[in-house]
Write a protein that holds these residues in place. Sequence first.
Motif, PDB file in Angstrom:
ATOM      1  N   LEU A 188       0.718  -1.426  -0.175  1.00 41.86           N
ATOM      2  CA  LEU A 188      -0.014  -0.037  -0.284  1.00 41.86           C
ATOM      3  C   LEU A 188       0.730   1.144  -0.174  1.00 41.86           C
ATOM      4  N   GLN A 189       2.172   1.279   0.554  1.00 47.15           N
ATOM      5  CA  GLN A 189       2.394   2.330   0.935  1.00 47.15           C
ATOM      6  C   GLN A 189       3.681   2.769  -0.698  1.00 47.15           C
ATOM      7  N   VAL A 190       3.796   1.283  -1.436  1.00 48.20           N
ATOM      8  CA  VAL A 190       4.607   1.311  -2.681  1.00 48.20           C
ATOM      9  C   VAL A 190       3.280   2.202  -3.727  1.00 48.20           C
ATOM     10  N   PHE A 191       2.337   1.737  -3.380  1.00 46.92           N
ATOM     11  CA  PHE A 191       0.887   1.889  -4.537  1.00 46.92           C
ATOM     12  C   PHE A 191       1.060   3.381  -3.597  1.00 46.92           C
ATOM     13  N   ALA A 192       1.038   4.358  -2.867  1.00 51.92           N
ATOM     14  CA  ALA A 192       0.731   5.451  -2.563  1.00 51.92           C
ATOM     15  C   ALA A 192       1.813   6.654  -3.637  1.00 51.92           C
ATOM     16  N   GLU A 286       4.514   8.234   3.217  1.00 48.75           N
ATOM     17  CA  GLU A 286       3.797   6.899   2.189  1.00 48.75           C
ATOM     18  C   GLU A 286       2.986   6.715   3.054  1.00 48.75           C
ATOM     19  N   ASP A 287       2.590   6.590   3.754  1.00 50.75           N
ATOM     20  CA  ASP A 287       1.507   5.687   5.191  1.00 50.75           C
ATOM     21  C   ASP A 287       0.237   6.545   5.231  1.00 50.75           C
ATOM     22  N   SER A 288       0.474   7.716   5.104  1.00 44.31           N
ATOM     23  CA  SER A 288      -1.221   8.889   5.193  1.00 44.31           C
ATOM     24  C   SER A 288      -1.118   9.050   3.852  1.00 44.31           C
ATOM     25  N   ILE A 289      -0.652   8.890   2.943  1.00 42.93           N
ATOM     26  CA  ILE A 289      -1.311   9.605   1.544  1.00 42.93           C
ATOM     27  C   ILE A 289      -3.258   8.756   0.720  1.00 42.93           C
ATOM     28  N   LEU A 290      -2.880   8.156   1.366  1.00 42.19           N
ATOM     29  CA  LEU A 290      -4.649   7.378   0.967  1.00 42.19           C
ATOM     30  C   LEU A 290      -5.723   7.375   2.151  1.00 42.19           C
ATOM     31  N   LYS A 293      -9.773   5.396   5.271  1.00 44.09           N
ATOM     32  CA  LYS A 293     -11.191   3.937   5.928  1.00 44.09           C
ATOM     33  C   LYS A 293     -10.767   3.236   4.275  1.00 44.09           C
ATOM     34  N   LEU A 294     -10.540   3.582   2.969  1.00 41.74           N
ATOM     35  CA  LEU A 294      -9.947   3.278   1.532  1.00 41.74           C
ATOM     36  C   LEU A 294      -8.723   2.366   1.876  1.00 41.74           C
ATOM     37  N   GLN A 295      -7.239   2.429   2.922  1.00 43.82           N
ATOM     38  CA  GLN A 295      -6.861   1.597   3.046  1.00 43.82           C
ATOM     39  C   GLN A 295      -7.081   0.304   3.597  1.00 43.82           C
ATOM     40  N   ALA A 296      -8.122   0.609   4.644  1.00 49.82           N
ATOM     41  CA  ALA A 296      -8.565  -0.883   5.608  1.00 49.82           C
ATOM     42  C   ALA A 296      -9.969  -1.457   4.359  1.00 49.82           C
ATOM     43  N   GLU A 297      -9.886  -1.217   3.560  1.00 48.68           N
ATOM     44  CA  GLU A 297     -10.974  -1.621   2.473  1.00 48.68           C
ATOM     45  C   GLU A 297      -9.502  -2.751   1.515  1.00 48.68           C
ATOM     46  N   ILE A 298      -9.059  -2.282   1.490  1.00 48.68           N
ATOM     47  CA  ILE A 298      -8.005  -2.739   0.535  1.00 48.68           C
ATOM     48  C   ILE A 298      -7.853  -3.573   0.840  1.00 48.68           C
ATOM     49  N   LEU A 299      -7.340  -3.546   2.443  1.00 47.75           N
ATOM     50  CA  LEU A 299      -6.424  -4.897   2.854  1.00 47.75           C
ATOM     51  C   LEU A 299      -7.639  -5.962   3.404  1.00 47.75           C
ATOM     52  N   VAL A 300      -8.817  -5.639   3.457  1.00 41.30           N
ATOM     53  CA  VAL A 300      -9.417  -6.992   3.325  1.00 41.30           C
ATOM     54  C   VAL A 300      -9.365  -7.696   2.122  1.00 41.30           C
ATOM     55  N   ALA A 301      -9.900  -6.576   0.773  1.00 35.78           N
ATOM     56  CA  ALA A 301      -9.538  -7.482  -0.143  1.00 35.78           C
ATOM     57  C   ALA A 301      -8.028  -8.340  -0.515  1.00 35.78           C
ATOM     58  N   LEU A 302      -7.526  -7.735   0.217  1.00 35.96           N
ATOM     59  CA  LEU A 302      -6.292  -8.135  -0.497  1.00 35.96           C
ATOM     60  C   LEU A 302      -6.601  -9.485   0.868  1.00 35.96           C
ATOM     61  N   SER A 303      -6.829  -9.056   1.443  1.00 36.27           N
ATOM     62  CA  SER A 303      -6.687 -10.808   2.300  1.00 36.27           C
ATOM     63  C   SER A 303      -7.645 -11.969   1.883  1.00 36.27           C
ATOM     64  N   GLN A 304      -8.825 -11.288   0.860  1.00 32.58           N
ATOM     65  CA  GLN A 304      -9.568 -12.755   0.180  1.00 32.58           C
ATOM     66  C   GLN A 304      -8.219 -13.748  -0.687  1.00 32.58           C
ATOM     67  N   ARG A 305      -7.128 -12.968  -1.006  1.00 34.79           N
ATOM     68  CA  ARG A 305      -5.934 -13.906  -1.821  1.00 34.79           C
ATOM     69  C   ARG A 305      -6.001 -15.470  -1.398  1.00 34.79           C
ATOM     70  N   ILE A 367     -10.488  11.970   1.195  1.00 36.83           N
ATOM     71  CA  ILE A 367     -10.890  11.858  -0.464  1.00 36.83           C
ATOM     72  C   ILE A 367     -10.847  12.854  -1.264  1.00 36.83           C
ATOM     73  N   ARG A 368     -11.087  13.520  -0.605  1.00 37.88           N
ATOM     74  CA  ARG A 368     -10.907  15.522  -1.732  1.00 37.88           C
ATOM     75  C   ARG A 368      -9.530  15.349  -1.681  1.00 37.88           C
ATOM     76  N   HIS A 369      -8.694  15.043  -0.046  1.00 36.67           N
ATOM     77  CA  HIS A 369      -7.835  15.862  -0.045  1.00 36.67           C
ATOM     78  C   HIS A 369      -6.736  14.932  -1.036  1.00 36.67           C
ATOM     79  N   PHE A 370      -6.840  13.497  -0.850  1.00 36.98           N
ATOM     80  CA  PHE A 370      -6.372  12.705  -2.308  1.00 36.98           C
ATOM     81  C   PHE A 370      -6.448  12.610  -3.618  1.00 36.98           C
TER      82      PHE A 370
END
Length: 409
Positions: A188-192, A286-290, A293-305, A367-370
Amino acid sequence: MKELTVSKIYLIEHVSNTIWPSSQRDVMAKFQKEEEEKTLKAISLFCFPEGINWAPLTEYHSETFSFVLTEIDGSRRNGYCRRLLPKGKGARPPEAYCIISSLACFGLFSKIFDEVEKRRQISMALIYPFMQKLREASFPAPGQTVEIKSFIPESGTEIIHLTRPLDSWLEHVNFCTLFDCLTDEEVLQVFAAAVLERRIIFIAEELGTLSQVLHAVAALLYPFTWQHTFISIVPEILIDVVMAPTPYLLGVQKRLLDLVTDQSDLLLVDLSKHKEKTFRVTIGDEDSILPPKLQAEILVALSQRKNVSDVEEAKKVEEVNRVVSEAFLHFFVRTVGHYTSYVKFTKEGPGVFEKRRFYKAIESKTIRHFVKKFMQTQMFDLFIQELEQQQPLGLQQGESKASWTTVTH
């Protein structure tokens, strides 16, 4: 000290369109020879980024990696390389077999390299009839399979199946390698950093790891496209590129680490198995760019793999690719997916993106800030420019008929 020997490079096929040439042999042969002479000078840097003068070896594990050749007009071609040590007695230099293609088909070309290497360990002469069979076959369309018949002494005639996945935009990507090297939070930090088009350098011992991770990071940005410098494996002779002030994604062999650690204002990512720490240099945010709430959603989605197990490797890669790509595509849908409502078209000319109204329509402050930062990137700007040029068919009321699923790169 052992005498240095020049390693050999073989351009075994040059694929420039969707089929291998099967007619006009003389014209194609002459053209191919001219192209090979020019291309070999360039690809030698990437097939042997350490230089082509090697001390002869008695052991060497073959490796497959890819790189990108950028033309003067900005167009890109993909290079695929298999380095191996030919069968023989005593010390000998490694060889490189390379495919240059406008298509991104890492899995398919890797299988071709497997067949080439199998024949090379018997005799170089067996490679040529195999390549002839490839030239006579149509290049498979996404989701399709082509069968190649090839004879090997003592084994008889073999039938080789070459298949392209249905989702062709992911066929050069293996997200498994990315997540083998980094934790979900680190990805996530690399993506950000990538989504804000910063300078990012990856270091690793293996060339294959570098190329697969860099292509995977670029694929996380879909449907947007990385517009800046992209060198999956930086040749030692070009290492000064790390000093460029503009955004880049670079892969550097770890033996060159001392040449890049004095850089600042970038993200330096260590992909090594036995690393002291993953991020050797950071900007710090890097850990505060995204949005949290959306960071948490991505992590939940990634856990499915992690539910993907006990399946053959090809199916595992395909399923992991699906889970990961959907997680990050959903992020873009949540942040900027409403863009289609703010591109207004007229019958007279191209569309106009109503940037201010688009931005103000976002209710969430985080989200608007990002999005405010993301709107300043070149990848977003070019994405919108392309959309503005796409006059919707059947336009009646001046509204955009584009959708997220159809406006892609």
